[in-house]
Scaffold this active site. Structure first.
Site, PDB file in Angstrom:
ATOM      1  N   LYS A 292       0.832  -1.191   0.000  1.00 28.01           N
ATOM      2  CA  LYS A 292       0.000   0.000   0.000  1.00 28.01           C
ATOM      3  C   LYS A 292       0.870   1.246   0.000  1.00 28.01           C
ATOM      4  CE  LYS A 292      -3.953  -1.792   2.668  1.00 28.01           C
ATOM      5  NZ  LYS A 292      -4.982  -1.619   1.636  1.00 28.01           N
ATOM      6  N   ARG A 366     -10.202 -11.623   2.185  1.00 31.86           N
ATOM      7  CA  ARG A 366     -11.032 -12.709   1.655  1.00 31.86           C
ATOM      8  C   ARG A 366     -10.310 -14.055   1.745  1.00 31.86           C
ATOM      9  NH1 ARG A 366     -11.495  -9.595  -3.972  1.00 31.86           N
ATOM     10  NH2 ARG A 366     -11.212  -7.888  -2.493  1.00 31.86           N
TER      11      ARG A 366
HETATM   12  N1  BES Z   1      -8.074  -3.763   4.473  1.00 32.43           N
HETATM   13  C1  BES Z   1      -8.275  -3.369   3.128  1.00 32.43           C
HETATM   14  C2  BES Z   1      -9.611  -2.627   2.920  1.00 32.43           C
HETATM   15  C3  BES Z   1      -9.780  -1.318   3.647  1.00 32.43           C
HETATM   16  C4  BES Z   1      -9.483  -0.125   3.007  1.00 32.43           C
HETATM   17  C5  BES Z   1     -10.254  -1.271   4.924  1.00 32.43           C
HETATM   18  C6  BES Z   1      -9.663   1.072   3.660  1.00 32.43           C
HETATM   19  C7  BES Z   1     -10.444  -0.077   5.579  1.00 32.43           C
HETATM   20  C8  BES Z   1     -10.147   1.112   4.944  1.00 32.43           C
HETATM   21  C9  BES Z   1      -8.274  -4.580   2.213  1.00 32.43           C
HETATM   22  O1  BES Z   1      -7.477  -5.637   2.605  1.00 32.43           O
HETATM   23  C10 BES Z   1      -7.759  -4.128   0.890  1.00 32.43           C
HETATM   24  O2  BES Z   1      -6.639  -3.713   0.832  1.00 32.43           O
HETATM   25  N2  BES Z   1      -8.598  -4.200  -0.136  1.00 32.43           N
HETATM   26  C11 BES Z   1      -8.247  -3.771  -1.434  1.00 32.43           C
HETATM   27  C12 BES Z   1      -8.776  -4.790  -2.426  1.00 32.43           C
HETATM   28  C13 BES Z   1      -8.232  -4.635  -3.813  1.00 32.43           C
HETATM   29  C14 BES Z   1      -6.771  -4.964  -3.846  1.00 32.43           C
HETATM   30  C15 BES Z   1      -8.993  -5.571  -4.729  1.00 32.43           C
HETATM   31  C16 BES Z   1      -8.890  -2.400  -1.676  1.00 32.43           C
HETATM   32  O3  BES Z   1      -9.984  -2.158  -1.159  1.00 32.43           O
HETATM   33  O4  BES Z   1      -8.269  -1.591  -2.340  1.00 32.43           O
HETATM   34 ZN    ZN Z   2      -5.440  -5.462   1.956  1.00 31.68          ZN
END
Ligand code: BES
Ligand code: ZN
Ligand code: ZN
Length: 518
Positions: A292, A366
């Protein structure tokens, strides 16, 4: 802060709280204090923009003719519009207005209102509950005893208020009602504590240890480590944690509120089937190799929020001795880049036997849930499964910070959840599922991939992924990414961890899935 219940006498010291309805109608206690102060309340209202709307308040400091520190006049909203939730919010607002005001004690008088359907003790307990929920603080790491980081501190140091007394007719009944509600608040506070802890303190093993505290309440707690999970074939969950030096864990918590053997068949037999709650517990989500960006990454300490809710809910159910059988399962891992981290394009085999091509290591929730859901369903054959996860950023794009997203393959379950959400103010908005979305998970080399690759419907395809691991059990998935943490103070929680989901699910269980006392 201590909360006590008392009779209806007017307080003579500290802070006194009285209500005024929208449109200007005074409650009995408002009339009394107005008289005692020679009309100060009426004059104060006239000199302000206060008109009794819910959420408004007006402070009269050192009123003439009394030895009170202050009178707080609170808006009660429209007559006939009062609900448990509006009274909880009122209680929260009262706490926020008085905690740092300088008064050490406060007395609220809950007067009858002819148009209200609620009994006085229930009204009083709701005000108390709201105040209690709002009074949460996390100051474990503030060595100077001064807080502005958490709660309504605003740099004013610790709250001075020590006692809130709620006066009403039927104080004994109110006290009893409130006692059960404090068990739910205890669960809420545990969730907030866990979600607020920094990730160097809270990681899978230490979180599992916190789960073991529930043993004291009669919850059976089992902790599985990596060796056991490997034996069970949990390749999806283990893949997420393999880049971290912290060992992944799976915790199973069982509350048996119905003693004895379940009857063989009939509606009684269904009542014994366990209710199952599953939570995503990524104690920190860096994204892994699909790293990230650094800005905002600190938010990812709350990526264990789903597991936090499941743990707090189990505490609430056991604490109030809920007459049901419930199971909580939380999958715990830390998502880190590293020499042993999983790579985009790795293929893992889940416990269900289904294979997954991991195209983005940041879509890890997931993967953790795939094994936790399959394990829970396979072992417990539950009446239903509700999972909670801070799963997608996309749900925040869809719903912001007001509603959590709900995905369900069962309309009754969805309705029960929606209704409990309206009652508790932890609101859910149902989102669609469907084959067309499911198809977007097709992989070239495995049974599925962990991202769709397209730009749209990110929360839906994530839910479709989870659905592949719950068999035919009635199931609902709550994407709580937008509601787990609040950047501003809320009616029933200071800024920070909200514990959204604990009160909602406690209510859903209480209203639909408990055996009535004979
Ligand atoms: N933990 C994150 C989602 C999240 C984002 C929670 C902001 C709380 C605040 C999750 O694991 C994630 O990174 N999801 C990605 C999925 C994508 C790579 C398909 C996302 O939401 O960008
Ligand atoms: Zn994530
Ligand atoms: Zn995540």
């Amino acid at each position: 802060m201590k909360i006590v219940f008392s009779g209806t006498g007017l307080a003579t010291s500290g802070a006194l709280v009285v209500g005024v309805m929208e449109g200007g109608q005074f409650t009995a206690s408002a009339k009394q204090i107005d008289k005692k102060t020679g009309g100060a309340v009426k004059r104060a209202i006239k000199a302000s923009r206060f008109n009794g709307k819910a959420g408004q308040n007006l402070m009269i400091v050192a009123p003439q003719g009394t030895r009170l520190d202050r009178v707080l006049v609170v808006g009660m909203g429209k007559p006939g519009h009062m609900s448990e939730l509006s009274l909880q919010k009122l209680g929260g607002g009262i706490y926020a207005a008085l905690a740092y005001s300088g008064s050490k004690t406060a007395a609220v008088l809950v007067d009858a209102h002819e148009k209200s359907k609620l009994t006085l003790p229930v009204m009083a307990a709701a005000v108390a509950e709201g105040a209690r929920l709002r009074s949460y603080r996390f100051d474990s790491y503030q060595t100077k005893g001064v807080s502005n980081a958490s709660g309504t501190g605003n740099g004013n140091g610790k709250p001075l208020i020590t006692t809130l007394s709620i006066g009403c007719k039927g104080a004994i009944r109110a006290k009893e009602t409130f006692k059960a509600r404090t068990k739910v608040a205890d669960g809420v506070f545990m969730t907030r504590d866990l979600v607020t802890e920094p990730p160097n303190v809270l990681y899978p093993a230490s979180l599992a240890k916190r789960c073991q505290e529930l043993t004291k309440l009669g919850v059976k707690v089992e902790v599985l480590g990596e060796v056991q999970m490997k034996r069970l074939g949990m390749g999806a969950l283990l893949g997420v944690g393999q880049g971290s030096i912290r060992e992944s864990k799976l915790v199973v918590m069982q509350w048996k509120g119905l003693k004895g053997k379940a009857p063989k068949k009939g509606p009684e037999a269904r009542a014994y089937m366990p209710l199952c709650f599953v939570g995503k517990g990524v104690t920190f989500d860096t994204g892994g190799i699909s790293l990230k960006p650094s800005g905002g990454m600190e938010d990812m300490k709350y990526d264990m929020g789903g597991s936090g809710v499941v743990i707090g809910l189990m505490k609430a159910l056991a604490g109030r001795k809920a007459r049901c059988n419930a199971v909580g399962v939380v999958g715990l891992a830390e998502n880190m880049p590293g020499a042993n981290a999983q790579r985009p394009s790795d293929v893992v085999t889940s416990m269900s036997g289904q294979t997954i091509e991991v195209l983005n290591t940041d879509a890890e929730g997931r993967l953790v849930l795939a094994d936790a859901l399959h394990y829970a369903n396979n072992r417990f054959k539950p009446k239903f499964i509700v999972d909670l996860a801070t799963l997608t950023g996309a749900i925040i794009v869809s719903l912001g910070n007001e509603y959590a997203g709900m995905f369900a393959d069962n309309d009754r379950l969805a309705e029960q959840l929606t209704e409990a959400g309206e009652i508790t103010g932890e609101k859910l908005w149902r989102m669609p599922l469907g084959d067309e979305y499911d198809k977007m998970l097709k992989s070239d080399i495995a049974d599925m991939k962990n991202i769709s690759g397209g730009r749209g419907a990110g929360s839906i395809t994530a839910a479709q992924f989870l659905q592949r691991f719950v068999g035919r059990t009635p199931w609902a998935h709550l994407d709580i990414a937008g509601v787990t943490w609040s950047k501003k103070d809320m009616d029933l929680s200071p800024k920070g961890a909200t514990a959204f989901g604990v009160r909602l699910l406690d209510r859903m269980v209480a209203d639909n899935h408990e055996v009535k006392k004979k």
